[in-house]
Design a protein around this motif. Structure first.
Motif, PDB file in Angstrom:
ATOM      1  N   ALA A 277       0.806  -1.223   0.000  1.00 32.08           N
ATOM      2  CA  ALA A 277       0.000   0.000   0.000  1.00 32.08           C
ATOM      3  C   ALA A 277       0.834   1.266   0.000  1.00 32.08           C
ATOM      4  O   ALA A 277       0.287   2.373  -0.048  1.00 32.08           O
ATOM      5  N   ALA A 278       2.177   1.120   0.066  1.00 32.66           N
ATOM      6  CA  ALA A 278       3.022   2.315   0.104  1.00 32.66           C
ATOM      7  C   ALA A 278       2.939   3.078  -1.207  1.00 32.66           C
ATOM      8  O   ALA A 278       2.809   2.498  -2.284  1.00 32.66           O
ATOM      9  N   ALA A 279       3.016   4.429  -1.112  1.00 27.35           N
ATOM     10  CA  ALA A 279       2.911   5.271  -2.308  1.00 27.35           C
ATOM     11  C   ALA A 279       4.168   5.220  -3.158  1.00 27.35           C
ATOM     12  O   ALA A 279       4.120   5.434  -4.373  1.00 27.35           O
ATOM     13  N   ASN A 280       5.316   4.937  -2.541  1.00 28.47           N
ATOM     14  CA  ASN A 280       6.580   4.896  -3.277  1.00 28.47           C
ATOM     15  C   ASN A 280       6.888   3.459  -3.712  1.00 28.47           C
ATOM     16  O   ASN A 280       6.413   2.497  -3.120  1.00 28.47           O
ATOM     17  N   ALA A 281       7.706   3.371  -4.753  1.00 23.94           N
ATOM     18  CA  ALA A 281       8.135   2.052  -5.230  1.00 23.94           C
ATOM     19  C   ALA A 281       9.167   1.466  -4.264  1.00 23.94           C
ATOM     20  O   ALA A 281      10.090   2.156  -3.839  1.00 23.94           O
ATOM     21  N   ILE A 282       8.985   0.190  -3.919  1.00 22.03           N
ATOM     22  CA  ILE A 282       9.894  -0.491  -2.996  1.00 22.03           C
ATOM     23  C   ILE A 282      10.377  -1.765  -3.686  1.00 22.03           C
ATOM     24  O   ILE A 282       9.574  -2.570  -4.150  1.00 22.03           O
ATOM     25  N   VAL A 283      11.689  -1.930  -3.724  1.00 16.81           N
ATOM     26  CA  VAL A 283      12.315  -3.097  -4.348  1.00 16.81           C
ATOM     27  C   VAL A 283      13.232  -3.768  -3.313  1.00 16.81           C
ATOM     28  O   VAL A 283      14.030  -3.090  -2.665  1.00 16.81           O
ATOM     29  N   ILE A 284      13.108  -5.076  -3.180  1.00 12.86           N
ATOM     30  CA  ILE A 284      13.960  -5.842  -2.265  1.00 12.86           C
ATOM     31  C   ILE A 284      14.838  -6.762  -3.100  1.00 12.86           C
ATOM     32  O   ILE A 284      14.334  -7.518  -3.931  1.00 12.86           O
ATOM     33  N   ALA A 285      16.160  -6.679  -2.889  1.00 11.61           N
ATOM     34  CA  ALA A 285      17.124  -7.490  -3.638  1.00 11.61           C
ATOM     35  C   ALA A 285      18.086  -8.172  -2.664  1.00 11.61           C
ATOM     36  O   ALA A 285      18.247  -7.737  -1.520  1.00 11.61           O
ATOM     37  N   ASP A 286      18.712  -9.259  -3.142  1.00 11.55           N
ATOM     38  CA  ASP A 286      19.687  -9.935  -2.300  1.00 11.55           C
ATOM     39  C   ASP A 286      21.067  -9.320  -2.498  1.00 11.55           C
ATOM     40  O   ASP A 286      21.220  -8.317  -3.204  1.00 11.55           O
ATOM     41  N   ARG A 287      22.090  -9.925  -1.882  1.00 14.80           N
ATOM     42  CA  ARG A 287      23.431  -9.355  -1.935  1.00 14.80           C
ATOM     43  C   ARG A 287      24.030  -9.398  -3.332  1.00 14.80           C
ATOM     44  O   ARG A 287      24.920  -8.607  -3.656  1.00 14.80           O
ATOM     45  N   GLU A 288      23.573 -10.319  -4.143  1.00 16.13           N
ATOM     46  CA  GLU A 288      24.072 -10.431  -5.527  1.00 16.13           C
ATOM     47  C   GLU A 288      23.320  -9.506  -6.476  1.00 16.13           C
ATOM     48  O   GLU A 288      23.593  -9.496  -7.681  1.00 16.13           O
ATOM     49  N   GLY A 289      22.341  -8.756  -5.956  1.00 10.75           N
ATOM     50  CA  GLY A 289      21.602  -7.831  -6.799  1.00 10.75           C
ATOM     51  C   GLY A 289      20.385  -8.420  -7.462  1.00 10.75           C
ATOM     52  O   GLY A 289      19.713  -7.735  -8.255  1.00 10.75           O
ATOM     53  N   ARG A 290      20.051  -9.672  -7.152  1.00  9.18           N
ATOM     54  CA  ARG A 290      18.847 -10.286  -7.738  1.00  9.18           C
ATOM     55  C   ARG A 290      17.611  -9.727  -7.046  1.00  9.18           C
ATOM     56  O   ARG A 290      17.529  -9.700  -5.812  1.00  9.18           O
ATOM     57  N   ILE A 291      16.624  -9.305  -7.839  1.00 10.86           N
ATOM     58  CA  ILE A 291      15.407  -8.717  -7.294  1.00 10.86           C
ATOM     59  C   ILE A 291      14.518  -9.852  -6.732  1.00 10.86           C
ATOM     60  O   ILE A 291      14.181 -10.806  -7.430  1.00 10.86           O
ATOM     61  N   LEU A 292      14.155  -9.716  -5.451  1.00  8.39           N
ATOM     62  CA  LEU A 292      13.336 -10.729  -4.799  1.00  8.39           C
ATOM     63  C   LEU A 292      11.875 -10.333  -4.717  1.00  8.39           C
ATOM     64  O   LEU A 292      11.004 -11.194  -4.716  1.00  8.39           O
TER      65      LEU A 292
END
Length: 295
Positions: A277-292
């Motif tokens: 529900a957050a208004a901003n874009a949120i991206v979670i990635a691991d240490r290798e940069g892979r988007i989770l």
């Protein structure tokens, strides 16, 4: 032990006076199995691996040839190849020859080590089942010594499996099973799943409780406190009570773990809903940069 035969020191051939002695071929087979286990402890190739397989072939060959001698009534000349065994000859048993159950246990250990890294297409590992069969033979022999029942560690008119032979076969069985802890049956036991948690709690009880209760029952019968029928009923009832209590206790522990897991999942679900529900874009990635995850 080979030194005990070479120097004629009885204390080195048996654990206690009067007990069965470990034959020279048995000692050589167990030594070969131990060396093979040490050399094959990591699944690497090369000279170390080939040497380990050669060591594993020694107990397999000794066990197989000894069983052939018993089955066909032959004498292949391997029993007293290194040292004479006048004690067995005086007792009327084949001199220098391991017992049939000892030979079978050594053969199974050798085959298990030779097939240590072999897997079928369905992911099954024959080495584990061969090692478990060898361990079962040794376990029955140890129960025979604990209960004072010779028929459990001796075969017919042949000499008996030595006490330290049974102990060493059991230790080597555990070594074979633990050599590849991340594969096969041991992957379940050593894993962090609910099945591994349950196995680590119940397997020790399954190995200790029935023999202990059986020994108590046998002592009572020999003391004349009750007869065979009452002793059997007492043994069965005590097993039911102990294992029912163990299952109830473990079920309660697993239930508590499952409740904590569900609570954690609910918290994650609520946090995920808030992030969605957050208004901003949120991206979670691991240490290798892979988007989770992306909201």
């Amino acid at each position: 032990l080979v030194g005990g035969w070479a120097l004629d020191i009885a204390a080195l051939r048996s654990v206690l006076p009067g007990l069965a002695t470990m034959k020279v071929n048995t000692a050589l087979g167990l030594a070969g199995a131990g060396a093979a286990l040490w050399l094959l402890r990591s699944p690497s190739q090369g000279l170390r691996h080939r040497t380990g397989l050669a060591c594993a072939a020694l107990p397999a060959a000794i066990g197989l040839l000894t069983i052939v001698e018993y089955v066909f009534g032959w004498s292949l000349g391997i029993d007293e190849l290194l040292f004479a065994d006048p004690e067995s000859l005086a007792a009327g048993t084949p001199p220098g020859r391991p017992t049939p159950n000892t030979a079978l246990g050594i053969l199974l250990l050798g085959l298990a080590l030779l097939l240590l890294d072999y897997e079928t297409r369905r992911g099954r590992r024959p080495a584990e089942w061969l090692a478990l069969a060898a361990g079962l033979i040794a376990f029955v022999g140890l129960l025979g010594y604990a209960y004072g029942v010779r028929s459990l560690y001796g075969v017919a008119l042949y000499s008996s499996m030595a006490l330290h032979t049974a102990v060493l076969i059991l230790v080597l069985t555990l070594g074979v099973l633990c050599a590849r802890p991340q594969r096969g049956l041991m992957a379940i036991v050593t894993g962090d799943s609910a099945g591994g948690y349950l196995a680590r709690r119940l397997l020790p009880a399954a190995l200790i409780v029935p023999p202990l209760l059986g020994g108590i029952r046998l002592l009572g019968e020999r003391a004349g406190l009750y007869g065979l029928e009452f002793g059997l009923a007492l043994f069965a009832t005590s097993n039911v009570i102990v294992f029912a209590a163990l299952i109830w206790w473990n079920a309660g522990s697993l239930h508590a773990l499952d409740m904590r897991r569900r609570q954690a999942e609910e918290r994650l679900h609520l946090q995920g809903a808030a992030l969605e529900a957050a208004a901003n874009a949120i991206v979670i990635a691991d240490r290798e940069g892979r988007i989770l995850w992306v909201n």
